[in-house]
Design an enzyme around this catalytic site. Structure first.
Site, PDB file in Angstrom:
ATOM      1  N   HIS A  52       0.841  -1.200   0.000  1.00 21.55           N
ATOM      2  CA  HIS A  52       0.000   0.000   0.000  1.00 21.55           C
ATOM      3  C   HIS A  52       0.879   1.254   0.000  1.00 21.55           C
ATOM      4  O   HIS A  52       1.955   1.265   0.606  1.00 21.55           O
ATOM      5  CB  HIS A  52      -0.904   0.028   1.225  1.00 21.55           C
ATOM      6  CG  HIS A  52      -2.029  -0.946   1.159  1.00 21.55           C
ATOM      7  ND1 HIS A  52      -3.224  -0.728   1.801  1.00 21.55           N
ATOM      8  CD2 HIS A  52      -2.142  -2.150   0.543  1.00 21.55           C
ATOM      9  CE1 HIS A  52      -4.030  -1.754   1.575  1.00 21.55           C
ATOM     10  NE2 HIS A  52      -3.391  -2.629   0.822  1.00 21.55           N
ATOM     11  N   GLU A  54       0.635   4.068   1.594  1.00 22.62           N
ATOM     12  CA  GLU A  54       0.941   4.598   2.920  1.00 22.62           C
ATOM     13  C   GLU A  54       2.052   3.804   3.608  1.00 22.62           C
ATOM     14  O   GLU A  54       2.945   4.388   4.231  1.00 22.62           O
ATOM     15  CB  GLU A  54      -0.312   4.578   3.811  1.00 22.62           C
ATOM     16  CG  GLU A  54      -1.450   5.408   3.279  1.00 22.62           C
ATOM     17  CD  GLU A  54      -2.432   4.630   2.402  1.00 22.62           C
ATOM     18  OE1 GLU A  54      -3.604   5.027   2.352  1.00 22.62           O
ATOM     19  OE2 GLU A  54      -2.026   3.624   1.778  1.00 22.62           O
ATOM     20  N   CYS A  82      -6.933   2.238   4.884  1.00 21.07           N
ATOM     21  CA  CYS A  82      -7.592   0.989   5.267  1.00 21.07           C
ATOM     22  C   CYS A  82      -7.209   0.656   6.706  1.00 21.07           C
ATOM     23  O   CYS A  82      -6.350   1.323   7.298  1.00 21.07           O
ATOM     24  CB  CYS A  82      -7.164  -0.128   4.316  1.00 21.07           C
ATOM     25  SG  CYS A  82      -5.464  -0.700   4.583  1.00 21.07           S
ATOM     26  N   CYS A  85      -3.347   0.127   7.156  1.00 23.67           N
ATOM     27  CA  CYS A  85      -2.596   1.382   7.105  1.00 23.67           C
ATOM     28  C   CYS A  85      -2.899   2.250   8.323  1.00 23.67           C
ATOM     29  O   CYS A  85      -2.001   2.898   8.861  1.00 23.67           O
ATOM     30  CB  CYS A  85      -2.908   2.123   5.811  1.00 23.67           C
ATOM     31  SG  CYS A  85      -2.280   1.256   4.344  1.00 23.67           S
TER      32      CYS A  85
END
Length: 148
Positions: A52, A54, A82, A85
């Site tokens: 991801h 992040e 999410c 994260c």
């Protein structure tokens, strides 16, 4: 750095992801007005669920700053974080998260769940939603193309 400019920088990262066929999410971490790290979603390229945007940015910022504690930083991301994260954001002590589009399937900053409720954990991260049509549009276009 103002929040819109931070999101514009994150959007530039999301465009890199889109060009690689990745879900177009980008992120930038800033401290004292200076970009510390930037990145984009790379789950498919890395074959790693941790790809991801992040997570990539937080990991890079920790290397750059020499500390896992990212106190006093702001994370700009094109999409609401999410749960995975959100957990990493809280653990890394990021002060603020600014995002430009809600994630109605996996969002953990208020759309599906909110892991950033003050006093829920020992660290408080300020969450700021700045509606940005371009953050939503890049995702719509990507998924429209993917579905044919």
């Amino acid at each position: 750095m103002n929040d819109v400019f931070g999101l514009i920088l994150a959007l530039a990262e999301a465009k890199k992801a889109a060009a690689m066929g990745e879900v177009p999410v980008g992120a930038v971490l800033v401290r004292s007005g200076v970009v510390v790290a930037s990145g984009f979603n790379q789950k498919e390229r890395l074959k790693d669920v941790l790809g991801h945007a992040e997570i990539q940015v937080i990991s890079e910022a920790s290397r750059v700053l020499g500390d896992w504690r990212l106190n006093g930083t702001t994370l700009y991301t094109t999409l609401e974080p999410c749960p995975m994260c959100a957990g990493v954001i809280l653990h890394s002590r990021i002060a603020r998260v600014v995002f430009g589009a809600w994630d109605l399937k996996w969002g953990a900053a208020g759309s599906v769940v909110n892991l950033f409720v003050p006093k829920q954990f020992n660290h408080v991260t300020e969450i700021v939603y700045v509606p940005m049509e371009k953050c939503e549009e890049i995702l719509r276009v990507f998924f429209r193309k993917r579905r044919g």
